[in-house]
Enzyme design. Structure first.
Site, mmCIF file in Angstrom:
data_model
loop_
_atom_site.group_PDB
_atom_site.id
_atom_site.type_symbol
_atom_site.label_atom_id
_atom_site.label_comp_id
_atom_site.label_asym_id
_atom_site.label_seq_id
_atom_site.Cartn_x
_atom_site.Cartn_y
_atom_site.Cartn_z
ATOM 1 N N ASP A 1 0.815 -1.215 0.000
ATOM 2 C CA ASP A 1 0.000 0.000 0.000
ATOM 3 C C ASP A 1 0.848 1.264 0.000
ATOM 4 O O ASP A 1 0.337 2.362 0.152
ATOM 5 C CB ASP A 1 -0.911 0.024 1.247
ATOM 6 C CG ASP A 1 -2.216 -0.738 1.015
ATOM 7 O OD1 ASP A 1 -2.351 -1.311 -0.069
ATOM 8 O OD2 ASP A 1 -3.068 -0.760 1.915
ATOM 9 N N ASP B 1 -14.526 34.697 -35.961
ATOM 10 C CA ASP B 1 -13.680 33.510 -36.041
ATOM 11 C C ASP B 1 -14.187 32.384 -35.156
ATOM 12 O O ASP B 1 -13.821 31.224 -35.353
ATOM 13 C CB ASP B 1 -12.251 33.862 -35.619
ATOM 14 C CG ASP B 1 -11.558 34.752 -36.634
ATOM 15 O OD1 ASP B 1 -11.989 34.740 -37.797
ATOM 16 O OD2 ASP B 1 -10.604 35.448 -36.266
ATOM 17 N N GLY C 1 -9.709 19.845 -34.678
ATOM 18 C CA GLY C 1 -10.678 18.970 -35.325
ATOM 19 C C GLY C 1 -11.133 19.536 -36.662
ATOM 20 O O GLY C 1 -11.294 18.811 -37.644
ATOM 21 N N LEU C 2 -11.335 20.857 -36.711
ATOM 22 C CA LEU C 2 -11.727 21.504 -37.961
ATOM 23 C C LEU C 2 -10.617 21.365 -38.994
ATOM 24 O O LEU C 2 -10.866 21.092 -40.172
ATOM 25 C CB LEU C 2 -12.028 22.986 -37.703
ATOM 26 C CG LEU C 2 -12.436 23.810 -38.928
ATOM 27 C CD1 LEU C 2 -13.749 23.299 -39.500
ATOM 28 C CD2 LEU C 2 -12.558 25.293 -38.569
#
Length: 520
Positions: free
Chosen positions: A36, A274, A409-410
């Protein structure tokens, strides 16, 4: 308890470690078996701390269970004091050691060490890490803090930051600056950066700033009752919440509200031309209750996203999150099962996830961008740079953190759209590499698309399931024009549409028919 690969929270003694590791002059003696002892791994590797956590273990083994583990604890406690000479000691048991019922608290009290020794009763099989941190800090404050005269100047205690907290170090700096601009000084920051001596003078502050309810609300309530110290209820994460926080501090102290927002960029950019393509993006939010609550407000009110789902893993915040879900018109998800979270995300198909390290992995598997907003986090979310979540600079950091996955992503979507162009196809080299050709891309598993052919009569054939359908080449090519963050949903919808109609091969016509069907 259950066996799992990932967990949002550890057992409560890990929360106690977070408090002890954030403080100085305090030592934690933990009755625990060999195996532990993982505090070093947690704090030095993940948080990249430059010193070891102040935790000493008894580390009993299986062979010790047949002898006297209680004496082993007492010997370890005495040796710890002799070696480290701390200002105060906290003692407790791990979940495994709890089963042998040695009573570390009672034993430490009988030993009569010359420093305060605070016993922790943390029910390992009923509660978890955040509870452990909250209870530990409460017991420390209750044992050490005393009523005293207020400071001449208006001061505040900042309470709640701990080791392994999400951006706690930088949030302290940002909140200190917010208060300083109003002419308010900080008396004590606790537990992070404080010592037991600092805890003793917490009663001198005029009020408490509750930065993280998960780890300090019990202590805040106790000080309000016993020291007549009010505490703030607004957590200043986001533009609106920061302004509300300043107003709340003004009401508590009588000081004129003041906020220097000259560095603030989020509102202007989120309303600019934008950024309009972000409007209406569907987001799913999951994490600890405090960060989920603040993230939902930022997402909807400050960035124009649509919140399609939210939830938290810490059940102490379940009531608040259920109430919040009603406001947003979504179903709350209160769970500590990451697989349930993954199933919910897969069903909702959001365009972005705001979550923890676990949701980051889920997003990778599902092809959905994810921004981390809450612990648990990994090493990359303990940056060396200044990167708060609270205050004005925190709002700027949040905007960048959330928008960048969507912007990238774009960009990826545009590259997919023009993948057949001579300059962008898979065989073309990177333009900045001097015209070298890239290796041919490997196609992911599954049957290759077949060339389109004429429709055929499928009447009387057996029932088709969505996994059996085959995509024809023209349909597969058209599918790649759909943005990647919704492409998975489009594929599943089209396959379900085809299967329902007994169509085993998806052509471009099938794709557009499915699109029209689901758009109704």
């Amino acid at each position: 308890m259950k066996l799992t690969v990932w967990t949002y929270e550890g057992p409560p003694h890990v929360g106690a470690m977070r408090v002890a590791t954030g403080m100085t002059g305090l030592h934690y003696v933990l009755h625990a078996p060999q195996g532990d002892t993982y505090a070093d791994l947690l704090f030095t590797m993940i948080e990249r701390r430059n010193h070891r956590p102040p935790v000493t273990y008894t580390t009993f083994q299986a062979r010790d269970l047949g002898s006297d583990t209680a004496n082993l604890f007492k010997t370890t406690l005495q040796n710890t004091y002799d070696r480290f000479k701390p200002e105060a000691i906290i003692v407790g048991a791990s979940c495994t050691a709890e089963l042998i019922q040695d009573d570390p608290g009672g034993m430490s009290e009988l030993m009569g060490l010359p420093v305060p020794t605070i016993a922790l009763e943390l029910p390992s099989y009923q509660r978890k890490e955040n509870y452990g941190a909250d209870e530990t800090f409460y017991q420390i404050v209750k044992s050490l803090a005393k009523p005293m005269d207020r400071t001449k100047q208006i001061t505040a205690n900042l309470i709640g930051p701990t080791a392994l907290g999400f951006r706690h170090r930088d949030d302290i700096q940002e909140v200190t600056a917010l208060l300083s601009d109003m002419g308010i000084s900080v008396n004590v920051v606790a537990p992070m950066t404080s010592s037991p001596t600092d805890i003793k003078r917490m009663g001198a502050a005029h009020f408490n700033v509750l930065m993280y309810p998960e780890t300090a609300e019990t202590a805040a309530r106790w000080m309000e009752k016993n020291f007549d110290q009010p505490y703030t209820k607004v957590v200043p994460i986001g533009v609106g919440a920061t302004r509300d926080f300043i107003e709340e501090v003004s009401k508590i102290t009588g000081k004129a509200p003041y906020l220097d927002d000259s560095r603030l960029r989020l509102p202007w950019y989120s309303a600019s031309v934008d950024s309009t393509y972000l409007t209406g993006k569907r987001v799913f939010i999951f994490g600890d209750g405090t960060h989920v609550r603040t993230a939902a407000r930022i997402a909807r009110d400050e960035m124009g996203f649509e919140v399609v789902g939210l939830g938290c893993y810490n059940r102490e915040m379940a009531r608040d999150i259920r109430s919040l879900a009603k406001v947003y018109g979504v179903d709350p998800l209160i769970t500590d099962d990451y697989l349930e979270v993954e199933r919910t995300i897969e069903a909702l198909q959001p365009e972005m996830i705001l979550g923890t390290q676990m949701e980051r992995h889920i997003g990778k598997r599902l092809g959905i961008p994810c921004a981390v907003i809450s612990a648990p986090v990994h090493v990359q979310d303990f940056p060396a740079r200044y990167s708060p979540q609270m205050g004005i600079e925190g709002a700027n950091v949040i905007f960048d953190t959330w928008v960048h996955p969507l912007v990238m992503g774009l960009e990826e979507h545009l590259l997919h759209m023009f993948r057949d162009d001579f300059e962008f196809n898979d065989a073309a080299g990177a333009s900045h590499h001097g015209g070298h050709s890239a290796p041919a891309a490997r196609t992911a598993g599954g049957p290759a698309p077949r060339p389109s052919d004429a429709p055929r009569d499928i009447s009387g054939e057996k029932k088709i399931v969505s996994g059996d359908v085959i995509w024809l080449m023209d349909a597969e090519k058209e599918l790649k024009k759909i943005p990647f963050f919704v492409r998975g949903k489009a594929r599943r919808n089209t396959e379900a549409f085809a299967a329902d109609r007994g169509v085993s091969e998806i052509s471009i016509d099938t794709l557009y028919e499915a699109k029209a069907h689901y758009a109704r």
